[in-house]
Design a protein around this motif. Structure first.
Motif, PDB file in Angstrom:
ATOM      1  N   THR A 105      36.217  44.711  58.979  1.00  0.00           N
ATOM      2  CA  THR A 105      36.490  45.964  59.682  1.00  0.00           C
ATOM      3  C   THR A 105      37.164  46.999  58.777  1.00  0.00           C
ATOM      4  N   ASN A 106      38.191  46.547  58.055  1.00  0.00           N
ATOM      5  CA  ASN A 106      38.988  47.521  57.308  1.00  0.00           C
ATOM      6  C   ASN A 106      38.826  47.459  55.803  1.00  0.00           C
ATOM      7  N   SER A 107      37.964  46.573  55.328  1.00  0.00           N
ATOM      8  CA  SER A 107      37.784  46.495  53.877  1.00  0.00           C
ATOM      9  C   SER A 107      36.452  45.838  53.543  1.00  0.00           C
ATOM     10  N   VAL A 108      36.104  45.944  52.259  1.00  0.00           N
ATOM     11  CA  VAL A 108      34.945  45.200  51.755  1.00  0.00           C
ATOM     12  C   VAL A 108      35.414  44.422  50.539  1.00  0.00           C
ATOM     13  N   SER A 109      34.686  43.357  50.173  1.00  0.00           N
ATOM     14  CA  SER A 109      35.069  42.665  48.946  1.00  0.00           C
ATOM     15  C   SER A 109      33.843  42.381  48.092  1.00  0.00           C
ATOM     16  N   MET A 117      37.029  56.080  50.360  1.00  0.00           N
ATOM     17  CA  MET A 117      38.376  55.713  50.808  1.00  0.00           C
ATOM     18  C   MET A 117      38.421  54.343  51.471  1.00  0.00           C
ATOM     19  N   GLN A 118      37.360  53.549  51.289  1.00  0.00           N
ATOM     20  CA  GLN A 118      37.401  52.203  51.848  1.00  0.00           C
ATOM     21  C   GLN A 118      38.136  51.286  50.877  1.00  0.00           C
ATOM     22  N   SER A 119      38.916  50.359  51.432  1.00  0.00           N
ATOM     23  CA  SER A 119      39.608  49.390  50.579  1.00  0.00           C
ATOM     24  C   SER A 119      38.606  48.367  50.070  1.00  0.00           C
ATOM     25  N   VAL A 120      38.679  48.112  48.767  1.00  0.00           N
ATOM     26  CA  VAL A 120      37.785  47.134  48.139  1.00  0.00           C
ATOM     27  C   VAL A 120      38.657  46.062  47.495  1.00  0.00           C
ATOM     28  N   VAL A 121      38.357  44.797  47.823  1.00  0.00           N
ATOM     29  CA  VAL A 121      39.173  43.682  47.332  1.00  0.00           C
ATOM     30  C   VAL A 121      38.345  42.859  46.348  1.00  0.00           C
ATOM     31  N   VAL A 122      38.931  42.531  45.185  1.00  0.00           N
ATOM     32  CA  VAL A 122      38.241  41.627  44.237  1.00  0.00           C
ATOM     33  C   VAL A 122      39.250  40.629  43.681  1.00  0.00           C
ATOM     34  N   GLU A 123      38.718  39.584  43.043  1.00  0.00           N
ATOM     35  CA  GLU A 123      39.596  38.682  42.289  1.00  0.00           C
ATOM     36  C   GLU A 123      39.336  38.903  40.814  1.00  0.00           C
ATOM     37  N   LYS A 174      46.578  48.432  43.508  1.00  0.00           N
ATOM     38  CA  LYS A 174      47.660  47.445  43.644  1.00  0.00           C
ATOM     39  C   LYS A 174      47.123  46.027  43.665  1.00  0.00           C
ATOM     40  N   ARG A 175      48.077  45.092  43.556  1.00  0.00           N
ATOM     41  CA  ARG A 175      47.728  43.684  43.696  1.00  0.00           C
ATOM     42  C   ARG A 175      47.591  43.343  45.167  1.00  0.00           C
ATOM     43  N   GLY A 176      46.793  42.329  45.475  1.00  0.00           N
ATOM     44  CA  GLY A 176      46.647  41.883  46.861  1.00  0.00           C
ATOM     45  C   GLY A 176      47.690  40.842  47.211  1.00  0.00           C
ATOM     46  N   ARG A 177      47.473  40.205  48.358  1.00  0.00           N
ATOM     47  CA  ARG A 177      48.456  39.228  48.846  1.00  0.00           C
ATOM     48  C   ARG A 177      48.426  37.956  47.997  1.00  0.00           C
ATOM     49  N   TYR A 178      47.248  37.593  47.479  1.00  0.00           N
ATOM     50  CA  TYR A 178      47.131  36.362  46.704  1.00  0.00           C
ATOM     51  C   TYR A 178      47.094  36.683  45.216  1.00  0.00           C
ATOM     52  N   SER A 179      47.467  35.676  44.417  1.00  0.00           N
ATOM     53  CA  SER A 179      47.449  35.923  42.975  1.00  0.00           C
ATOM     54  C   SER A 179      45.999  36.175  42.554  1.00  0.00           C
ATOM     55  N   ASN A 180      45.843  36.990  41.556  1.00  0.00           N
ATOM     56  CA  ASN A 180      44.514  37.376  41.041  1.00  0.00           C
ATOM     57  C   ASN A 180      43.731  38.295  41.986  1.00  0.00           C
ATOM     58  N   GLN A 181      44.341  38.701  43.100  1.00  0.00           N
ATOM     59  CA  GLN A 181      43.619  39.587  44.022  1.00  0.00           C
ATOM     60  C   GLN A 181      44.051  41.035  43.751  1.00  0.00           C
ATOM     61  N   TYR A 182      43.080  41.930  43.709  1.00  0.00           N
ATOM     62  CA  TYR A 182      43.386  43.353  43.471  1.00  0.00           C
ATOM     63  C   TYR A 182      42.714  44.209  44.540  1.00  0.00           C
ATOM     64  N   ILE A 183      43.421  45.280  44.923  1.00  0.00           N
ATOM     65  CA  ILE A 183      42.877  46.153  45.972  1.00  0.00           C
ATOM     66  C   ILE A 183      42.751  47.580  45.435  1.00  0.00           C
ATOM     67  N   GLY A 184      41.591  48.145  45.673  1.00  0.00           N
ATOM     68  CA  GLY A 184      41.377  49.525  45.236  1.00  0.00           C
ATOM     69  C   GLY A 184      40.630  50.299  46.308  1.00  0.00           C
ATOM     70  N   LEU A 198      44.085  44.658  36.968  1.00  0.00           N
ATOM     71  CA  LEU A 198      43.183  45.801  37.190  1.00  0.00           C
ATOM     72  C   LEU A 198      43.912  47.062  37.652  1.00  0.00           C
ATOM     73  N   VAL A 199      45.231  46.972  37.882  1.00  0.00           N
ATOM     74  CA  VAL A 199      45.936  48.114  38.473  1.00  0.00           C
ATOM     75  C   VAL A 199      45.808  49.346  37.568  1.00  0.00           C
ATOM     76  N   GLY A 200      45.329  50.432  38.151  1.00  0.00           N
ATOM     77  CA  GLY A 200      45.178  51.688  37.410  1.00  0.00           C
ATOM     78  C   GLY A 200      43.836  51.818  36.719  1.00  0.00           C
ATOM     79  N   ILE A 201      42.939  50.869  36.978  1.00  0.00           N
ATOM     80  CA  ILE A 201      41.656  50.868  36.262  1.00  0.00           C
ATOM     81  C   ILE A 201      40.498  51.193  37.212  1.00  0.00           C
ATOM     82  N   PHE A 202      39.535  51.973  36.709  1.00  0.00           N
ATOM     83  CA  PHE A 202      38.281  52.190  37.436  1.00  0.00           C
ATOM     84  C   PHE A 202      37.305  51.088  37.030  1.00  0.00           C
TER      85      PHE A 202
END
Ligand code: 5AD
Ligand code: SF4
Length: 439
Positions: free
Chosen positions: A431-435, A406-412, A391-401, A417-421
């Motif tokens: 604590t709850n994610s890495v970027s 099962m850790q959340s990974v955030v990138v710009e 999914k998309r993150g809170r900010y534009s250009n941010q994606y969460i996978g 990127l939705v649906g992409i490996f």
């Protein structure tokens, strides 16, 4: 009268069921809304595992009901447990158990047509609904497939055997067919779900060496699914430590798409407590299995569930749970205060632990679990993780996978990127994610 809103409580199995309910309702011509105020039909899909979740539905009915509401349906595990008792709330029209949700549109129609004003269906036959569900709609890149439902373990605190019933495995080829459909519609990650997936024994069309005629165990099912085109990542949940076999560990070593991350709930680190929980294993048997797993698959990570304040648990016995956690170092975890459930043996045990003691134990345990979770996230910094973006993150250009653990990974990214490996170099951890950044 056609718009429905679903409120769901509890585990992944429930979230998954609620999606299937939505598919069934859409197929029957109803329209989904995500706002209770816009809905004529309110569906509450409940969880009975702890008292708090079970009670919340009744306050939520009062909160979410509006002038527009015409029909209220309460389904799932509280419905199965309380049955007609739910009608004490005069607003409820339909009470349906977890095995009959495919019939909900029919029930709603007969209430809407004025044929009756109340329907109760808590049938316990498990196999029927799977044959009646429509093809999956709104398929996302990561999907769940039920392979098994119910449980025969009767842990003394647990309502699952009473609400979801005895263990039932779906026929292997039905599971395979559903996975194929999902992959054809864009799913890349499949999670096989059940209350106790290690005891899967699905009816199969031909003989599997070493197994009863015409059944596949989980290991075989995993191998077959992993071979299907388009399955890029495979998971399964939940596992029971006692039923976790060496063969399943070896399957991890053989099947690259199987994520190196397994949820194996231990509940307690004390042998006496495990015994009165009726868990069927002791601490050293559990730890030996994890060690064997690490020998066979170096790098595999674990998560667990914990219950603190089980009846008669002493401080020193709780201390054993802390010791076990210290030894294993779980990547993630879920921990709960013991909650009394009517009809279960633990509810009748003497020596119920005071609420304040449970609270202190929970806070102490969660502090250590969180420390290990943060340490794991920090250990990923500088490494490359394969991430499936959901999914998309809170900010534009941010994606969460999610990475394999099962850790959340955030990138710009400028690209959707939705649906992409993609491979991500992890640059920072919280604590709850890495970027990080795509490489
Ligand atoms: N009280 C607290 N936690 C419970 N669980 C199951 N039953 C209870 C209960 N009565 C927890 C267990 C299980 C998870 C799904 O919920 O840890 O693994
Ligand atoms: Fe409940 Fe125990 Fe079965 Fe898990 S294994 S669903 S905790 S009875």
């Amino acid at each position: 009268m056609h718009k429905f809103h679903i409120v769901v409580y509890g585990c992944q199995m429930n979230v998954h069921d609620s999606r299937r309910i939505s598919d069934t309702m859409l197929e029957a011509g109803f329209v989904r809304t995500y706002e209770a105020t816009a809905a004529d039909i309110l569906i509450f899909y409940t969880c009975n595992i702890r008292e708090k979740a079970a009670h919340k539905v009744f306050s939520d009915i009062g909160l979410l009901k509006t002038k527009r509401t015409r029909i209220i349906a309460v389904g799932g595990c509280v419905a199965q447990a309380e049955q007609s008792g739910i009608f004490k709330n005069r607003d409820v029209n339909i009470v349906f158990g977890p095995h009959v949700y495919h019939k909900l549109p029919e029930y709603i129609k007969s209430i809407a047509n004025g044929e009756t004003d109340r329907i109760l269906d808590v049938a316990t036959e498990q196999s029927t609904k799977f044959n009646c569900l429509p093809v999956r709609k709104n398929v996302s890149c990561s999907e769940f497939v039920t392979i098994q439902e119910g449980c025969d373990n009767f842990c003394t605190y647990c309502v699952v055997p009473h609400t979801r019933g005895r263990e039932f495995s779906r026929p292997a080829l039905d599971v395979i067919r559903e996975v194929k459909e999902l992959v054809a519609s864009g799913a890349k990650e499949i999670t096989l779900v059940g209350q106790n997936v290690n005891s899967y024994h699905g009816e199969a069309p031909y003989i599997t060496v070493g197994h009863p005629r015409g059944t596949w165990r989980l290991e075989r099912l995993i191998m077959e699914i992993a071979d299907l085109d388009g399955v890029r990542r495979l998971r399964y949940v939940t596992s029971h430590p006692r039923d976790f076999t060496r063969e399943l560990m070896e399957t991890h070593a053989k099947v690259p798409v199987l994520a190196p991350f397994v949820h194996i709930p231990v509940q307690s680190g004390n042998n006496r407590i495990l015994k009165i929980m009726n868990r069927g294993h002791n601490v050293s048997e559990y730890l030996d299995k994890l060690k064997m797993f690490l020998d066979i698959c170096p790098g595999v990570q674990f998560s667990s569930d914990f219950i603190v304040g089980f009846p008669t648990e002493m401080d020193s016995e709780f201390g054993d749970t802390l010791k076990l956690v210290d030894e294993v170092k779980y990547t993630t975890s879920y921990s709960f205060k013991y909650s009394r459930r009517r009809g279960t043996p633990a509810d009748r045990m003497h020596g119920q632990v005071p609420e304040e003691t449970k609270e202190v134990r929970l806070a102490t345990l969660q502090q250590i679990l969180l420390r290990d979770q943060i340490a794991h996230n920090n250990s990923l910094v500088g490494k490359i993780n394969e991430v499936l973006f959901e999914k998309r993150g809170r900010y534009s250009n941010q994606y969460i996978g999610k990475n394999a653990y099962m850790q959340s990974v955030v990138v710009e990214s400028q690209e959707n990127l939705v649906g992409i490996f993609a491979n991500v170099l992890i640059e920072s951890a919280s604590t709850n994610s890495v970027s990080g950044k795509i490489v």
